[in-house]
Design a protein around this motif. Structure first.
Motif, PDB file in Angstrom:
ATOM      1  N   ALA A   1      12.532   7.415 -10.194  1.00 33.72           N
ATOM      2  CA  ALA A   1      12.093   6.755  -8.965  1.00 33.72           C
ATOM      3  C   ALA A   1      10.726   6.106  -9.144  1.00 33.72           C
ATOM      4  N   CYS A   2       9.850   6.757  -9.911  1.00 39.75           N
ATOM      5  CA  CYS A   2       8.470   6.306 -10.037  1.00 39.75           C
ATOM      6  C   CYS A   2       8.338   5.037 -10.883  1.00 39.75           C
ATOM      7  N   ILE A   3       9.048   4.961 -11.987  1.00 41.67           N
ATOM      8  CA  ILE A   3       8.827   3.872 -12.952  1.00 41.67           C
ATOM      9  C   ILE A   3       9.119   2.498 -12.359  1.00 41.67           C
ATOM     10  N   PRO A   4      10.297   2.253 -11.768  1.00 36.54           N
ATOM     11  CA  PRO A   4      10.540   0.905 -11.237  1.00 36.54           C
ATOM     12  C   PRO A   4       9.605   0.528 -10.090  1.00 36.54           C
ATOM     13  N   ILE A   5       9.218   1.509  -9.268  1.00 40.02           N
ATOM     14  CA  ILE A   5       8.275   1.215  -8.181  1.00 40.02           C
ATOM     15  C   ILE A   5       6.928   0.785  -8.758  1.00 40.02           C
ATOM     16  N   ALA A   6       6.468   1.511  -9.786  1.00 36.80           N
ATOM     17  CA  ALA A   6       5.184   1.171 -10.397  1.00 36.80           C
ATOM     18  C   ALA A   6       5.215  -0.224 -11.005  1.00 36.80           C
ATOM     19  N   LEU A   7       6.273  -0.546 -11.731  1.00 35.12           N
ATOM     20  CA  LEU A   7       6.356  -1.842 -12.401  1.00 35.12           C
ATOM     21  C   LEU A   7       6.472  -2.998 -11.410  1.00 35.12           C
ATOM     22  N   ARG A   8       7.096  -2.749 -10.278  1.00 36.84           N
ATOM     23  CA  ARG A   8       7.328  -3.836  -9.324  1.00 36.84           C
ATOM     24  C   ARG A   8       6.195  -3.994  -8.304  1.00 36.84           C
ATOM     25  N   HIS A   9       5.607  -2.875  -7.880  1.00 34.21           N
ATOM     26  CA  HIS A   9       4.709  -2.932  -6.724  1.00 34.21           C
ATOM     27  C   HIS A   9       3.254  -2.590  -7.004  1.00 34.21           C
ATOM     28  N   VAL A  10       2.946  -1.986  -8.153  1.00 40.52           N
ATOM     29  CA  VAL A  10       1.571  -1.547  -8.415  1.00 40.52           C
ATOM     30  C   VAL A  10       0.870  -2.580  -9.285  1.00 40.52           C
ATOM     31  N   PRO A  11      -0.292  -3.090  -8.862  1.00 39.27           N
ATOM     32  CA  PRO A  11      -1.023  -4.071  -9.670  1.00 39.27           C
ATOM     33  C   PRO A  11      -1.672  -3.424 -10.881  1.00 39.27           C
TER      34      PRO A  11
ATOM     35  N   GLY B   1       0.809  -1.210   0.000  1.00 37.05           N
ATOM     36  CA  GLY B   1       0.000   0.000   0.000  1.00 37.05           C
ATOM     37  C   GLY B   1       0.847   1.266   0.000  1.00 37.05           C
ATOM     38  N   LYS B   2       1.929   1.245   0.760  1.00 37.15           N
ATOM     39  CA  LYS B   2       2.815   2.411   0.803  1.00 37.15           C
ATOM     40  C   LYS B   2       3.508   2.634  -0.540  1.00 37.15           C
ATOM     41  N   TRP B   3       3.900   1.527  -1.191  1.00 35.36           N
ATOM     42  CA  TRP B   3       4.537   1.663  -2.508  1.00 35.36           C
ATOM     43  C   TRP B   3       3.544   2.227  -3.537  1.00 35.36           C
ATOM     44  N   ILE B   4       2.305   1.748  -3.493  1.00 32.71           N
ATOM     45  CA  ILE B   4       1.296   2.246  -4.439  1.00 32.71           C
ATOM     46  C   ILE B   4       1.063   3.738  -4.228  1.00 32.71           C
ATOM     47  N   LEU B   5       0.937   4.140  -2.959  1.00 31.29           N
ATOM     48  CA  LEU B   5       0.714   5.550  -2.662  1.00 31.29           C
ATOM     49  C   LEU B   5       1.900   6.397  -3.111  1.00 31.29           C
ATOM     50  N   MET B   6       3.116   5.902  -2.873  1.00 27.11           N
ATOM     51  CA  MET B   6       4.303   6.644  -3.291  1.00 27.11           C
ATOM     52  C   MET B   6       4.332   6.810  -4.802  1.00 27.11           C
ATOM     53  N   THR B   7       3.949   5.775  -5.531  1.00 24.21           N
ATOM     54  CA  THR B   7       3.950   5.844  -6.988  1.00 24.21           C
ATOM     55  C   THR B   7       3.005   6.921  -7.495  1.00 24.21           C
TER      56      THR B   7
ATOM     57  N   ARG C   1      -2.128   0.909 -14.969  1.00 20.68           N
ATOM     58  CA  ARG C   1      -0.693   0.993 -14.679  1.00 20.68           C
ATOM     59  C   ARG C   1       0.106   1.176 -15.955  1.00 20.68           C
ATOM     60  N   ARG C   2      -0.259   0.466 -17.008  1.00 22.15           N
ATOM     61  CA  ARG C   2       0.477   0.549 -18.267  1.00 22.15           C
ATOM     62  C   ARG C   2       0.448   1.969 -18.827  1.00 22.15           C
ATOM     63  N   ILE C   3      -0.729   2.572 -18.859  1.00 19.79           N
ATOM     64  CA  ILE C   3      -0.848   3.931 -19.395  1.00 19.79           C
ATOM     65  C   ILE C   3      -0.203   4.941 -18.452  1.00 19.79           C
ATOM     66  N   PHE C   4      -0.317   4.701 -17.148  1.00 19.03           N
ATOM     67  CA  PHE C   4       0.332   5.581 -16.169  1.00 19.03           C
ATOM     68  C   PHE C   4       1.847   5.588 -16.379  1.00 19.03           C
ATOM     69  N   VAL C   5       2.458   4.417 -16.492  1.00 23.49           N
ATOM     70  CA  VAL C   5       3.910   4.331 -16.695  1.00 23.49           C
ATOM     71  C   VAL C   5       4.301   4.950 -18.030  1.00 23.49           C
ATOM     72  N   LEU C   6       3.505   4.698 -19.073  1.00 27.92           N
ATOM     73  CA  LEU C   6       3.770   5.331 -20.363  1.00 27.92           C
ATOM     74  C   LEU C   6       3.759   6.848 -20.224  1.00 27.92           C
ATOM     75  N   GLY C   7       2.785   7.369 -19.470  1.00 27.58           N
ATOM     76  CA  GLY C   7       2.715   8.812 -19.262  1.00 27.58           C
ATOM     77  C   GLY C   7       3.915   9.358 -18.520  1.00 27.58           C
ATOM     78  N   VAL C   8       4.390   8.631 -17.509  1.00 27.91           N
ATOM     79  CA  VAL C   8       5.563   9.074 -16.754  1.00 27.91           C
ATOM     80  C   VAL C   8       6.793   9.118 -17.666  1.00 27.91           C
ATOM     81  N   VAL C   9       6.999   8.068 -18.452  1.00 27.52           N
ATOM     82  CA  VAL C   9       8.143   8.031 -19.374  1.00 27.52           C
ATOM     83  C   VAL C   9       8.036   9.165 -20.378  1.00 27.52           C
ATOM     84  N   TRP C  10       6.853   9.329 -20.951  1.00 22.75           N
ATOM     85  CA  TRP C  10       6.620  10.376 -21.944  1.00 22.75           C
ATOM     86  C   TRP C  10       6.910  11.749 -21.336  1.00 22.75           C
ATOM     87  N   PHE C  11       6.398  11.979 -20.133  1.00 25.94           N
ATOM     88  CA  PHE C  11       6.579  13.272 -19.477  1.00 25.94           C
ATOM     89  C   PHE C  11       8.061  13.536 -19.207  1.00 25.94           C
ATOM     90  N   ALA C  12       8.784  12.509 -18.773  1.00 23.61           N
ATOM     91  CA  ALA C  12      10.207  12.685 -18.468  1.00 23.61           C
ATOM     92  C   ALA C  12      11.011  13.015 -19.721  1.00 23.61           C
TER      93      ALA C  12
END
Length: 513
Positions: free
Chosen positions: A189-199, A21-27, A88-99
């Motif tokens: 910081a966000c991308i690996p946490i999302a891929l590992r801990h967010v369902p 839960g903490k990892w999801i919130l951090m993401t 999660r897939r679109i969220f991570v895509l958005g983070v990469v795109w934004f970066a």
């Protein structure tokens, strides 16, 4: 490998106290903070960007508006893509795109590249912003979901408070380019946490189809509507920004904007799965709230854009001092907005949504005293306190009233439309205000010229808020019957209404004595 967060009955089970839960919130906080910084940090950097590129005022307007344009125009599509292809897939895509877009902004060799990169940033923001709250809703156990949303909102408020400080420090220190490059470590910081801990999760319609259900399958996204909506905003923004030139291209783009707007309405009326179903506007209360939103966020958007420049160009503040000067608005929102939503729930929406815009409008008129000889404590601080108090009174009740005006099943759609409307109105205000007050292309280079334009702009911003107040008084129904509807008790983001509702759970009420 995907991590499941649902129990056998399909309910999400992540708890805040758990590591997951903490990892999801951090993401979600890290991703949303990137979008927040993209909005708040840039304003204090504008004079330095203009100076480095020897650019005129239109470039500064486009530096803000290119980002807001794609973000406002595509944010509903971003949410639909997440529901269809995986949040999660679109969220991570958005983070990469934004970066990646942030890196392009930071390295931009000219104004054209900077503006194009800002537009790309907005696309990334439109992909990741809806996913932040959708991931919380899809991942956390219903008992923990309200607290998770409150924590997300609270951390967002802290980010809003720190953003201008951090932006000003970077501009005065290593330079304005670092206000964009700041997003890169957040993304790393966000991308690996999302891929590992967010369902991963998808929308209900997709789940029903995958399970062999008989429910009608919705395509889930409306590309023609999204394109036409964004095109309408883009052409209107260009026409307003460049209107002072009086060229044929301005006339062509103005006509094109109106044509695209009509086509957008026709497409949304005819499609079986529209991005913005026009039937939702059958609710008079919903329509009224969105009209008030247009007025409120147009006035506030114009105010924040011009005030960040006024404090640096006319008053003589550094970027850091200008960012710090705006702190009262953020602090008031952060401390009191969690309680102000109860005003609409207990008193009805008409009173707070009539009084709040008037208070902020009075504060903007008080800003007429701000000039080269201004005292912060005597002139600026009181005006900002009044503006911030007005925002506290109206922003959260605006959201509560919006969400109580539609059925619970349409709450996400309603808040998404309202969010897009707020961003679009701020976009149009930044494009139109300099034109309406006669601000020349080089006005920001002259303290006297900019001060004169600012003095004409503040009454106009106040008048727009006044129109919102009149709309609230004359069109809103006095009702407090919203306890069964979704509502927000936390609102920590200074210039953005939330994208998803916070629900009350019936079993909680039984504990109240």
């Amino acid at each position: 490998m995907d991590i499941s967060s649902a129990s056998s009955n399909g309910q999400p089970t992540a708890r805040i106290a758990s590591a997951r839960g903490k990892w999801i919130l951090m993401t979600t906080v890290l991703g949303s903070s990137m979008v927040l910084l993209g909005s708040t940090v840039t304003n204090v950097a504008l004079p330095h960007i203009g100076e480095d590129f020897s650019a005129d005022l239109a470039v500064l307007q486009w530096t803000v508006n290119a980002y807001m344009l794609t973000l406002a125009g595509l944010i509903l599509l971003g949410g639909a893509l997440g529901d269809r292809f995986g949040r999660r897939r679109i969220f991570v895509l958005g983070v990469v795109w934004f970066a990646v877009a942030s890196i392009l902004c930071g390295l931009a060799p000219n104004t054209g590249t900077l503006i194009a990169s800002r537009a790309l940033q907005g696309v990334g923001g439109a992909l990741l912003t809806p996913g932040s709250l959708a991931l919380i809703e899809a991942s956390f156990h219903p008992d923990d979901r309200p607290r998770a949303v409150g924590l997300w909102s609270g951390f967002g408020g802290i980010g809003a408070a720190l953003g201008p400080f951090l932006g000003g420090w970077l501009v005065d220190g290593p330079g304005w380019r670092w206000t964009f490059l700041l997003n890169v470590p957040l993304a790393l910081a966000c991308i690996p946490i999302a891929l590992r801990h967010v369902p991963e999760s998808v929308g209900a319609a997709r789940q029903s189809t995958a399970a062999g259900g008989t429910a009608r399958r919705r395509h889930g996204f409306d590309v023609p509507g999204a394109v036409l909506g964004a095109l309408t905003l883009a052409l209107a923004t260009y026409a307003l920004t460049e209107a002072r030139n009086g060229s044929l291209m301005v006339v062509v783009t103005a006509v094109g904007s109106m044509t695209a707007g009509v086509a957008f309405v026709l497409v949304e009326r005819c499609r079986p799965d529209p991005m913005m179903p026009l039937s939702i506007f059958a609710s008079r209360q919903f329509t009224s709230v969105n009209l008030i939103t247009l007025c409120v966020y147009a006035g506030l958007g114009g105010f924040f854009f011009l005030t960040a420049l006024q404090l640096q160009i006319v008053v003589g503040y550094s970027a850091l001092e200008a960012g710090a000067a705006m702190l009262p608005n953020t602090v008031l929102m952060l401390i009191f907005s969690s309680h102000s939503g109860e005003l609409a729930r207990r008193l009805g929406p008409r009173l707070p949504l009539t009084v709040g815009p008037l208070m902020s409008g009075v504060g903007m008129l008080m800003m007429l005293r701000v000039n080269s000889g201004t005292s912060y404590l005597v002139d600026i601080f009181p005006a900002l306190l009044v503006i911030g108090a007005g925002m506290v009174v109206m922003v959260a009740p605006l959201t509560v009233t919006l969400l109580s005006s539609v059925d619970s099943e349409n709450a996400g759609l309603a808040s998404g439309i309202n969010n897009a409307a707020a961003r679009a109105s701020g976009l149009v205000a930044v494009a139109a205000l300099p034109l309406l007050v006669g601000m020349g292309p080089d006005a920001y280079r002259s303290g006297a010229a900019f001060d004169a334009s600012f003095s004409r702009a503040m009454p106009l911003c106040a008048a727009i808020l006044g129109i919102g107040s009149v709309l609230a008084f004359t069109t809103l129904r006095e009702t407090t019957e919203v306890s069964h509807r979704p509502h927000w008790q936390a609102h920590g983001w200074l210039m953005e209404p939330p994208l998803a509702p916070r629900f009350s759970h019936p079993h909680h009420h039984g504990n109240n004595s």
